[in-house]
Design a protein around this motif. Sequence first.
Motif, short mmCIF file in Angstrom:
data_model
loop_
_atom_site.label_atom_id
_atom_site.label_comp_id
_atom_site.label_asym_id
_atom_site.label_seq_id
_atom_site.Cartn_x
_atom_site.Cartn_y
_atom_site.Cartn_z
N THR A 67 72.66 -16.72 -22.81
CA THR A 67 71.67 -16.32 -22.83
C THR A 67 70.78 -14.81 -23.42
O THR A 67 71.13 -13.83 -23.59
N TYR A 119 72.09 -11.91 -21.08
CA TYR A 119 73.77 -11.81 -21.54
C TYR A 119 73.75 -11.13 -22.66
O TYR A 119 74.53 -10.30 -22.33
N ASP A 162 72.40 -7.63 -21.28
CA ASP A 162 72.88 -6.75 -20.36
C ASP A 162 74.12 -6.04 -21.47
O ASP A 162 74.68 -4.84 -20.78
N ARG A 163 74.92 -6.91 -22.48
CA ARG A 163 76.44 -6.65 -23.10
C ARG A 163 76.30 -6.02 -24.46
O ARG A 163 76.22 -5.83 -24.92
#
Length: 279
Positions: free
Chosen positions: A187, A190, A193-194
């Motif tokens: 997503t 995702y 954040d990473r």
Amino acid sequence: MTKSRITFMSTVPPWECDAVEHFTVGYYFQKLEYATASALAACGLDATDPDAPRMTRCQVRFDAELRKGDIYRIETVQLGPEALGHVLVNAETEAVCTRFHQALSGPVPVLPMPAREDKSVDIAWEWVEDGGAAEAGPRSRDGPWLETGRDVVTPGDLGLAGRLGAHACVLRFSAAGEHLRNRIGMTPSYARDRNVGFSTVRFDLRCGADAAVGAPLMTRSSVTSVGRTSLAIEHRLSRVVDGVEVARLAQVGVHLDKARRRPAPWPEAIVETAKGLLR
């Protein structure tokens, strides 16, 4: 060493970069159209003529990134009566970034090569599938296709000859890929954040029917394979009114660690979800 002709030179502005922080694939195809127009003009042809040879298929290898502020040139060679090869070169480092094998709808005269003191880039084309044939059959079968895009053709989508441009199709496929990867767990949050993204390494684009300004379009996508760090996808762009296919793209890319600029393994949950969508 094959002689080549410089057909385009430019730089990468910030607005032509994507969330992965490198040159967006759709703009590669816009510049490819300009390079092709330059090559056709050198052969005495007019790229704005609707009857001029047009691209029917393009196989691409992305070997190195171009990022914001980089400068580059495109060198073109003739690979056959109905095929051109284009090489995008980082003008600072002389590294080959991208190779395009372009099949055309008709023959072109011999591409003249200007006298140049510098050496042309020596490129191998053995990676090209089907000998680069324009009419090679699709690699996919009917299967579970997900709807991943809907919009309409705008005047800005048209190429030099007034047809729907390849760059406009590829930009739609890029957006469709985001929707498909969202379905398998990659997503937008995702990725943020990473600090990861999806970076393309191979393309096989086939151009089909035209679509007029105002025509509604629909994109459908499907997963064709998943590896430790890689994902293969196929996209189909069609006219909504009659279902006729406008373009098709087979794409291979990797799960990219944006800090290291290297492929990173997919989480197991994403791999399992992607496998569930395999045709």
